[in-house]
Motif scaffolding. Structure first.
Motif, PDB file in Angstrom:
ATOM      1  N   LYS A  21       9.504 -23.869  18.065  1.00  0.00           N
ATOM      2  CA  LYS A  21       8.604 -22.724  18.023  1.00  0.00           C
ATOM      3  C   LYS A  21       9.350 -21.428  17.711  1.00  0.00           C
ATOM      4  N   ARG A  22      10.463 -21.193  18.371  1.00  0.00           N
ATOM      5  CA  ARG A  22      11.187 -19.932  18.177  1.00  0.00           C
ATOM      6  C   ARG A  22      12.622 -20.115  17.715  1.00  0.00           C
ATOM      7  N   SER A  23      13.052 -21.321  17.494  1.00  0.00           N
ATOM      8  CA  SER A  23      14.449 -21.529  17.130  1.00  0.00           C
ATOM      9  C   SER A  23      14.609 -22.790  16.292  1.00  0.00           C
ATOM     10  N   LYS A  24      15.829 -23.008  15.865  1.00  0.00           N
ATOM     11  CA  LYS A  24      16.190 -24.207  15.117  1.00  0.00           C
ATOM     12  C   LYS A  24      17.416 -24.824  15.774  1.00  0.00           C
ATOM     13  N   LEU A  25      17.453 -26.129  15.797  1.00  0.00           N
ATOM     14  CA  LEU A  25      18.609 -26.858  16.280  1.00  0.00           C
ATOM     15  C   LEU A  25      19.189 -27.643  15.117  1.00  0.00           C
ATOM     16  N   VAL A  26      20.515 -27.572  14.974  1.00  0.00           N
ATOM     17  CA  VAL A  26      21.186 -28.239  13.864  1.00  0.00           C
ATOM     18  C   VAL A  26      22.338 -29.063  14.417  1.00  0.00           C
ATOM     19  N   ALA A  27      22.475 -30.280  13.920  1.00  0.00           N
ATOM     20  CA  ALA A  27      23.605 -31.132  14.271  1.00  0.00           C
ATOM     21  C   ALA A  27      24.069 -31.859  13.015  1.00  0.00           C
ATOM     22  N   LYS A  28      25.387 -31.955  12.852  1.00  0.00           N
ATOM     23  CA  LYS A  28      25.977 -32.631  11.701  1.00  0.00           C
ATOM     24  C   LYS A  28      27.037 -33.606  12.195  1.00  0.00           C
ATOM     25  N   GLU A  29      27.159 -34.702  11.478  1.00  0.00           N
ATOM     26  CA  GLU A  29      28.187 -35.684  11.814  1.00  0.00           C
ATOM     27  C   GLU A  29      28.549 -36.467  10.576  1.00  0.00           C
ATOM     28  N   SER A  30      29.807 -36.876  10.483  1.00  0.00           N
ATOM     29  CA  SER A  30      30.243 -37.713   9.368  1.00  0.00           C
ATOM     30  C   SER A  30      30.996 -38.914   9.930  1.00  0.00           C
ATOM     31  N   SER A  31      30.847 -40.030   9.240  1.00  0.00           N
ATOM     32  CA  SER A  31      31.465 -41.272   9.673  1.00  0.00           C
ATOM     33  C   SER A  31      31.632 -42.174   8.459  1.00  0.00           C
ATOM     34  N   ILE A  32      32.274 -43.300   8.659  1.00  0.00           N
ATOM     35  CA  ILE A  32      32.435 -44.251   7.568  1.00  0.00           C
ATOM     36  C   ILE A  32      31.123 -44.983   7.299  1.00  0.00           C
ATOM     37  N   ASP A  33      30.361 -45.235   8.367  1.00  0.00           N
ATOM     38  CA  ASP A  33      29.086 -45.950   8.260  1.00  0.00           C
ATOM     39  C   ASP A  33      27.940 -44.973   8.479  1.00  0.00           C
ATOM     40  N   ILE A  34      26.903 -45.056   7.677  1.00  0.00           N
ATOM     41  CA  ILE A  34      25.775 -44.128   7.773  1.00  0.00           C
ATOM     42  C   ILE A  34      24.974 -44.342   9.055  1.00  0.00           C
ATOM     43  N   VAL A  35      24.868 -45.572   9.514  1.00  0.00           N
ATOM     44  CA  VAL A  35      24.127 -45.848  10.749  1.00  0.00           C
ATOM     45  C   VAL A  35      24.859 -45.250  11.949  1.00  0.00           C
ATOM     46  N   ALA A  36      26.186 -45.353  11.954  1.00  0.00           N
ATOM     47  CA  ALA A  36      26.972 -44.754  13.033  1.00  0.00           C
ATOM     48  C   ALA A  36      26.830 -43.232  13.019  1.00  0.00           C
ATOM     49  N   ALA A  37      26.834 -42.638  11.835  1.00  0.00           N
ATOM     50  CA  ALA A  37      26.669 -41.189  11.725  1.00  0.00           C
ATOM     51  C   ALA A  37      25.298 -40.764  12.245  1.00  0.00           C
ATOM     52  N   VAL A  38      24.260 -41.539  11.929  1.00  0.00           N
ATOM     53  CA  VAL A  38      22.907 -41.227  12.411  1.00  0.00           C
ATOM     54  C   VAL A  38      22.855 -41.319  13.929  1.00  0.00           C
ATOM     55  N   ASP A  39      23.462 -42.367  14.501  1.00  0.00           N
ATOM     56  CA  ASP A  39      23.456 -42.524  15.950  1.00  0.00           C
ATOM     57  C   ASP A  39      24.136 -41.351  16.650  1.00  0.00           C
ATOM     58  N   ILE A  40      25.268 -40.932  16.141  1.00  0.00           N
ATOM     59  CA  ILE A  40      26.009 -39.836  16.763  1.00  0.00           C
ATOM     60  C   ILE A  40      25.248 -38.520  16.645  1.00  0.00           C
ATOM     61  N   VAL A  41      24.677 -38.256  15.481  1.00  0.00           N
ATOM     62  CA  VAL A  41      23.955 -36.995  15.290  1.00  0.00           C
ATOM     63  C   VAL A  41      22.670 -36.973  16.129  1.00  0.00           C
ATOM     64  N   VAL A  42      22.033 -38.116  16.328  1.00  0.00           N
ATOM     65  CA  VAL A  42      20.856 -38.179  17.192  1.00  0.00           C
ATOM     66  C   VAL A  42      21.244 -37.875  18.639  1.00  0.00           C
ATOM     67  N   ASP A  43      22.381 -38.411  19.075  1.00  0.00           N
ATOM     68  CA  ASP A  43      22.855 -38.107  20.432  1.00  0.00           C
ATOM     69  C   ASP A  43      23.162 -36.622  20.607  1.00  0.00           C
ATOM     70  N   LYS A  44      23.734 -36.002  19.578  1.00  0.00           N
ATOM     71  CA  LYS A  44      24.028 -34.563  19.649  1.00  0.00           C
ATOM     72  C   LYS A  44      22.743 -33.744  19.779  1.00  0.00           C
ATOM     73  N   ILE A  45      21.751 -34.089  18.988  1.00  0.00           N
ATOM     74  CA  ILE A  45      20.480 -33.349  19.044  1.00  0.00           C
ATOM     75  C   ILE A  45      19.787 -33.571  20.387  1.00  0.00           C
ATOM     76  N   LYS A  46      19.836 -34.789  20.904  1.00  0.00           N
ATOM     77  CA  LYS A  46      19.237 -35.048  22.218  1.00  0.00           C
ATOM     78  C   LYS A  46      19.898 -34.194  23.291  1.00  0.00           C
ATOM     79  N   LYS A  47      21.204 -34.070  23.205  1.00  0.00           N
ATOM     80  CA  LYS A  47      21.933 -33.246  24.178  1.00  0.00           C
ATOM     81  C   LYS A  47      21.500 -31.789  24.073  1.00  0.00           C
ATOM     82  N   GLN A  48      21.361 -31.291  22.849  1.00  0.00           N
ATOM     83  CA  GLN A  48      20.916 -29.909  22.650  1.00  0.00           C
ATOM     84  C   GLN A  48      19.494 -29.706  23.163  1.00  0.00           C
ATOM     85  N   LEU A  49      18.608 -30.673  22.910  1.00  0.00           N
ATOM     86  CA  LEU A  49      17.218 -30.574  23.379  1.00  0.00           C
ATOM     87  C   LEU A  49      17.148 -30.570  24.904  1.00  0.00           C
TER      88      LEU A  49
END
Length: 122
Positions: A57-85
């Motif tokens: 509503k009033r802000s944006k949350l951004v998380a970025k991650e890089s890895s060798i595997d795209i699924v691993a990168a998605v998992d890590i970035v989802v965990d980061k966003i969950k922590k921020q939320l």
């Protein structure tokens, strides 16, 4: 919540798209006021990058991650966003608690018998 998934230099198959959508749809359990979610999946040489941008509503949350595997990168970035939320949700709840306590304590402290008689006796 509107979810848009963008793939750059990556072949986006249905299983990956469903996997990302399944992971992101769980964000509504943590925070209800998510309006838009942008997911960017990118490939640079050997590295796979995942980025999530949540529009609230009033802000944006951004998380970025890089890895060798795209699924691993998605998992890590989802965990980061969950922590921020969770952190943001805790801050909002704390502010609400402070307001409620202030509403309860202020009228009581303005009463003539609360705290004033101690100062008068001394």
């Amino acid at each position: 919540m509107e979810i848009s998934i963008t793939a750059r230099n990556i072949d986006m198959n249905d299983s990956l798209k469903q996997y990302v959508h399944k992971k992101i749809s769980k964000f509504n359990n943590i925070y209800k006021r998510i309006y838009k979610c942008d997911v960017v999946l990118d490939s640079e040489k050997e590295r796979k990058n995942a980025e999530i941008i949540l529009s609230l509503k009033r802000s944006k949350l951004v998380a970025k991650e890089s890895s060798i595997d795209i699924v691993a990168a998605v998992d890590i970035v989802v965990d980061k966003i969950k922590k921020q939320l969770r952190r943001m949700n805790g801050k909002i709840a704390s502010k609400r608690r402070k307001k409620i306590i202030k509403r309860i304590v202020d009228p009581v402290s303005n009463l003539p018998w609360f705290g004033n008689h101690i100062a008068e006796d001394q």
